[in-house]
Scaffold this active site. Structure first.
Site, PDB file in Angstrom:
ATOM      1  CD  GLU A 137     -14.446   3.846  -3.185  1.00  0.00           C
ATOM      2  OE1 GLU A 137     -14.801   3.407  -2.232  1.00  0.00           O
ATOM      3  OE2 GLU A 137     -14.198   3.787  -4.212  1.00  0.00           O
ATOM      4  CB  CYS A 148      -7.686  -3.184   0.220  1.00  0.00           C
ATOM      5  SG  CYS A 148      -9.631  -3.700   0.275  1.00  0.00           S
ATOM      6  NE  ARG A 166     -14.478  -0.229  -6.488  1.00  0.00           N
ATOM      7  CZ  ARG A 166     -15.135   0.774  -6.522  1.00  0.00           C
ATOM      8  NH1 ARG A 166     -16.160   0.694  -7.567  1.00  0.00           N
ATOM      9  NH2 ARG A 166     -15.245   1.778  -5.722  1.00  0.00           N
ATOM     10  CG  HIS A 212      -6.761  -3.405   4.917  1.00  0.00           C
ATOM     11  ND1 HIS A 212      -6.691  -2.239   4.435  1.00  0.00           N
ATOM     12  CD2 HIS A 212      -7.928  -3.883   4.413  1.00  0.00           C
ATOM     13  CE1 HIS A 212      -7.511  -1.873   3.839  1.00  0.00           C
ATOM     14  NE2 HIS A 212      -8.514  -2.619   3.671  1.00  0.00           N
ATOM     15  CD  GLU A 237      -3.138  -1.568   5.698  1.00  0.00           C
ATOM     16  OE1 GLU A 237      -2.788  -2.667   5.570  1.00  0.00           O
ATOM     17  OE2 GLU A 237      -4.362  -0.928   5.424  1.00  0.00           O
TER      18      GLU A 237
HETATM   19  N1  GLN Z   1     -14.127  -1.212  -1.680  1.00  0.00           N
HETATM   20  C1  GLN Z   1     -12.938  -0.448  -2.062  1.00  0.00           C
HETATM   21  C2  GLN Z   1     -12.766  -0.268  -3.264  1.00  0.00           C
HETATM   22  O1  GLN Z   1     -13.574  -0.652  -4.339  1.00  0.00           O
HETATM   23  C3  GLN Z   1     -11.747  -1.287  -1.393  1.00  0.00           C
HETATM   24  C4  GLN Z   1     -11.903  -1.305   0.163  1.00  0.00           C
HETATM   25  C5  GLN Z   1     -10.470  -1.258   1.007  1.00  0.00           C
HETATM   26  O2  GLN Z   1      -9.550  -0.891   0.369  1.00  0.00           O
HETATM   27  N2  GLN Z   1     -10.646  -1.471   2.203  1.00  0.00           N
HETATM   28  O3  GLN Z   1     -12.087   0.795  -3.776  1.00  0.00           O
END
Ligand code: GLN
Length: 191
Positions: free
Chosen positions: A47, A78, A107, A173, A175
């Site tokens: 997040e 991400c 985002r 991702h 990972e």
């Molecule tokens: N939606 C998340 C954000 O805005 C990011 C999601 C993720 O890292 N998988 O921070």
């Protein structure tokens, strides 16, 4: 090769495991001292608002910016990509940022209906075999600056991975899969 993973929130352990699989030494970064002798740094997914706020509370924003200034590589996946971008669209109020890379990101760009999806991407720098990418509430890259190279795009042309010199970002991702090619590519940048 010593790689730091910002261990504030999110998928940092998965990055650590991928790095260990390919023989890197891993440091969990929680203090600015932890950055000192690293060859590279990963900002994980999770997040972005939380990661940014924790990083700010830990006094890590300026030290990470200084780390980038030394030319050592940073890879944001991400949420990490959101933190690295110079411009964030649809960000949370008071979204902290590292302000490192000349990209504009949106985002949660794929909306609620397609919160998560997977796609096979052509990533030239990784070789001929497509990279199976996992997207989770992912941001997309709306715009890249002149010095930024798009590394991967969805079929509709949306940019989902980019590089600006020693700065790397992926909106998915790596990972979370067994394919270590992105982690290997990052180690090459750190060499
Ligand atoms: N939606 C998340 C954000 O805005 C990011 C999601 C993720 O890292 N998988 O921070």
């Amino acid at each position: 090769m010593k790689i730091g993973v910002l261990a504030a929130q999110g998928a940092f352990i998965e990055h650590e495991k991928a790095l260990q699989r390919i023989g890197a030494e891993v440091i969990e970064v929680r203090l600015s001292e932890h950055l000192e002798d690293l060859d590279g740094l990963i900002i994980p997914g999770g997040e972005s608002t939380t990661i940014g706020k924790v990083a700010r509370r830990w006094g890590l924003i300026e030290p990470i910016q200084a780390f980038a200034q030394t030319g050592r590589p940073i890879w944001g996946t991400c949420a990490g990509m959101i933190l690295m971008a110079k411009q964030v669209m649809d960000g949370a109020p008071e979204q902290p940022t590292l302000d490192l890379m000349d990209i504009a990101v949106r985002r949660n760009a794929f909306g609620r209906q397609v919160d998560s999806f997977e796609a096979d991407l052509d990533v030239r720098v990784l070789g001929a075999e497509p990279f199976h990418a996992v997207f989770i509430r992912a941001p997309l890259i709306e715009h890249v600056g002149e010095d930024v190279e798009a590394l991967a795009q969805l079929e509709d042309g949306t940019i989902v991975a980019a590089q600006q010199g020693h700065l790397l970002t992926t909106s998915f991702h790596p990972e979370l899969t067994e394919d270590d090619r992105f982690h290997r590519y990052f180690l090459e940048l750190s060499d």
